[in-house]
Each structure stands twice: as C-alpha cells, then as structure tokens.
Design a protein around this motif. Structure first.
Motif, PDB file in Angstrom:
ATOM      1  N   LYS A 133      21.365   0.425  -6.610  1.00 10.88           N
ATOM      2  CA  LYS A 133      22.342   0.997  -7.552  1.00 10.88           C
ATOM      3  C   LYS A 133      21.957   0.676  -8.995  1.00 10.88           C
TER       4      LYS A 133
ATOM      5  N   GLY B 250      28.955   2.855  -2.546  1.00  9.86           N
ATOM      6  CA  GLY B 250      27.821   2.932  -3.460  1.00  9.86           C
ATOM      7  C   GLY B 250      27.631   4.332  -4.017  1.00  9.86           C
TER       8      GLY B 250
ATOM      9  N   ILE C  99      27.761   5.538  -8.050  1.00 14.27           N
ATOM     10  CA  ILE C  99      26.731   6.310  -8.739  1.00 14.27           C
ATOM     11  C   ILE C  99      27.291   7.646  -9.225  1.00 14.27           C
TER      12      ILE C  99
END
Length: 404
Positions: free
Chosen positions: A286, A350, A354
């Motif tokens: 990430k 995750g 993003i």
C-alpha cells in the motif's frame, strides 16, 4: 537426447512456443500476427544456426531504470531483439528441467503462480499461529556468482552439453555496453534477460531442497523467502542455516526487508498480509502504491500548469494511467494489481484505502489544493472521466469466478 539448441532451428518448436503463449493469453492478436509471420518466414534460422555452431550472443546492453513503485533504481540487461527472441524460446524449453526444483520454489515455473505460494503456506499452517522469518536477497540476479553457478548448471545439463556451453559462454563474458561504451563488470545472470529467472532458481535449488526435505513450512518466490517454526529457538536455527547458505553463495540480505514475526502478528509476504484466515494487501504494498500515485499526481499537476490545460485533462490522465496499472495495460505479460492480488485476497480494506487515496489525488488535480471544495467533483463525475474502483472491480472478479 536432442539438444535444446538444435531445436531452435526447427519450425515446429517455434510453432509450439507461439501456441503456448497464445493459449496463455501472452499475446495480443497483433503481436501474434507479427510473431507468426516471423516464424513462417524462418527469420529465426540464421541466428539459431550460428548458436548451434557455437557462436555466442552479442554484447548485452546495460540500463539503469526506476524500480516499479519506488524512487529506487535497478540494473537490467538486454540483448539485440532477435537474440532476446531466441532467449525466450530457450526459456520456454528450459521447463524441461522443472523436475529438478523443489515444490517450495514458486518463482517462474510453468503452471505455478505467486498465489500458490500463499495458499501453500496457509494450508501448511492449518490455522496454527507460528513464528515466521522473512528475508529478501539484495540485488539477487546480478549478485549471483558465475563460478558457483556453472558447476550446478553442468550437473543439471549433463544430458545437453551444447546448451551448457552456450550458457557458459554467455555468463562468463563480462563485457557489457553502458552509455555507448564497452565496460567489464560482474553481472551475475543479468536481470532483465529471459533466462535469468531460470538460472536464479538453479542457484538456490539446494537451499529450497534442504528446507523441503526438513519439512519446514517455507516458500521462495525469486529473492523473497519466508519460513515458519513452532517456537523462537527453532526459528533461530532455521535462520542460522539460511545465513550459512547465503554466505556460501556470496549473497547478502536486504536489511530493510528482513523481519521476524511473532505468532500473534499478521505476517507479510509477496505483497500480501495474512492474519489467520484473513488475507489483505500488505502495508508495504500500500505504501509503495501511494508513493506511485503521489509522484504521478505531482508530475501531472506540473505538466498541467506548464501547458495551461483544463484540470479535467490532468484528472483523466491520472485515471487512465492507474486503470492500466490496476487492471489492463496492453502488456499481456505484465502483472497488474488485479492479476496479482484479486485471486488471493479475501479482505477489501486495502483496496478501499487505495481507492480513497487515488480519489483524493484525482480531486486535488481539479483545484491544486487538498480541501473540502474538491468534493464538488463527486463520484459520478469521477466515473464519467473513466475512474474504476478497485473494490467494485474486485467484487466483479469474484462474481465472474462464481459464475464460471
């Protein structure tokens, strides 16, 4: 046994190679048409015949490029285009030696993916909490000692001495062309060349086999290695054995990527984070992607100001760029985020992070500021500009797999 090198001169070998790449979706139709014409006209034949007769390749070109997703540099090598094509075919045929590798080696093997490494680990752990040691080998491909590698290759290729001699000539020639000048250097197996992944697997074959035969939960993907133990003392013993191997093979660990995980911690490997049955994108992956988004945004903002362009053009440019990074980019062999992560993860936290970060940066391009006014550019507007959500695309992927 017929040498792999003599097979380079045979059209049926090339046709089998093209058919394999086409079936695996490694070609666009345009690329296939070009390659098919190349084979049909036997354009490979003059170079293939020279190689069979013992002539070596030309001097490789050395380049320093930006490492994907970071500001770091990496060294890669390449030969002339027709020679790279020959090396790709040799690599295709080198799968004949796949039986020499241990099952815990997951890098660059036919029919084996990075996701297989992760699923193997999860099955082997069986829900148990264990200690883990993860390491990364510094500049692995280019650090390989050719003096150590060649006896390994000679033993493996005892049934194909012609092929061994080809590799011996290629790997012992220390000449490279850099910035237009011929220099001499240690270049290992030359990262970037088609045969380098196979040679890298050969180099650590004994290491993989040792931990496999010792029944250690262990996986290696190229230069990334992870192993597990029921207690810290056992893990230390495994780590010490690994250090012995790396010293023997003149390799160094990247200290920034070395990590011991306690049984209560989520462990990270190959960009994934595993916490029990929960699999998400790792913190490192990430962070790397956010850095890439930030750098691209700054670049587009400078370009937009310099050219006095409408903000929407820069916004659309950022969207199109990351659609290619995340989903499809025209390179049928590139590992986009969706190809790498979607088959493995079962948690979308995750992806949401993003998504949110990219949306912030797209909106930033509309005003040049990070403020609430940016939200005048709502989600509907982002979609009209071509934005695709990682989370939505992930669920579409999951649904498509259920249908199949």
């Amino acid at each position: 046994m017929e040498s792999i090198l003599t097979q380079l001169t045979q059209q049926e070998t090339w046709e089998a190679y093209l058919a394999y790449r086409l079936l695996k979706c490694r070609f666009t139709w345009h690329e296939f048409d070009e390659a098919d014409s190349y084979v049909e006209r036997e354009e490979y034949l003059p170079l293939a015949q020279k190689i069979v007769q013992g002539e070596g390749l030309s001097i490789p070109q050395k380049r320093i490029i930006n490492k994907m997703g970071t500001g770091k540099k990496r060294v890669v090598y390449s030969f002339a285009p027709d020679e790279m094509m020959i090396l790709k075919l040799i690599t295709f045929k080198l799968y004949d030696y796949d039986m020499f590798f241990a099952p815990n080696c997951y890098a660059f093997r036919r029919g084996i993916k990075a996701s297989d490494a992760f699923f193997h680990i999860k099955r082997a752990l069986g829900g148990r909490k264990m200690w883990a040691y993860k390491l990364d080998i510094h500049d692995y491909f280019n650090s390989i000692s050719i003096d150590i590698l060649l006896p390994m290759l000679s033993e493996m290729m005892a049934d194909d001495t012609l092929l061994f001699r080809f590799f011996e000539n290629m790997l012992t020639d220390s000449r490279v062309v850099y910035n237009g000048e011929t220099i001499y250097e240690h270049h290992g197996v030359m990262a970037g060349t088609p045969t380098s992944p196979f040679l890298a697997n050969v180099y650590l074959r004994e290491v993989d086999r040792y931990f496999h035969d010792a029944h250690v939960i262990y996986a290696r993907y190229s230069d990334d290695i992870i192993m597990f133990a029921p207690d810290f003392k056992t893990l230390e013993a495994y780590k010490n054995k690994m250090m012995e191997f790396l010293n023997q093979y003149r390799l160094e660990i990247n200290p920034n990527k070395e990590r011991i995980y306690t049984p209560d911690e989520a462990f990270e490997f190959l960009g994934f984070k595993c916490n029990g049955h929960d699999i998400d994108i790792s913190e490192a992956a990430k962070k790397k992607m956010k850095g890439k988004i930030k750098r691209a945004t700054k670049s587009l903002m400078r370009w937009s100001i310099k050219k006095n362009l409408e903000p929407e053009k820069a916004m659309k440019g950022l969207i199109n760029h990351f659609n290619r990074v995340f989903f499809e980019n025209g390179d049928t062999e590139a590992l986009t985020w969706s190809r790498w992560f979607f088959p493995v993860i079962n948690n979308t936290d995750g992806l949401k992070e993003i998504d949110h970060y990219l949306q912030q940066n797209i909106r930033f391009l509309s005003t040049g500021k990070h403020s609430k006014i940016n939200y005048k550019t709502d989600y509907t507007k982002l979609k009209l500009l071509g934005y695709k959500s990682l989370v939505n695309e992930y669920y579409n992927y999951v649904k498509s797999r259920i249908i199949i």
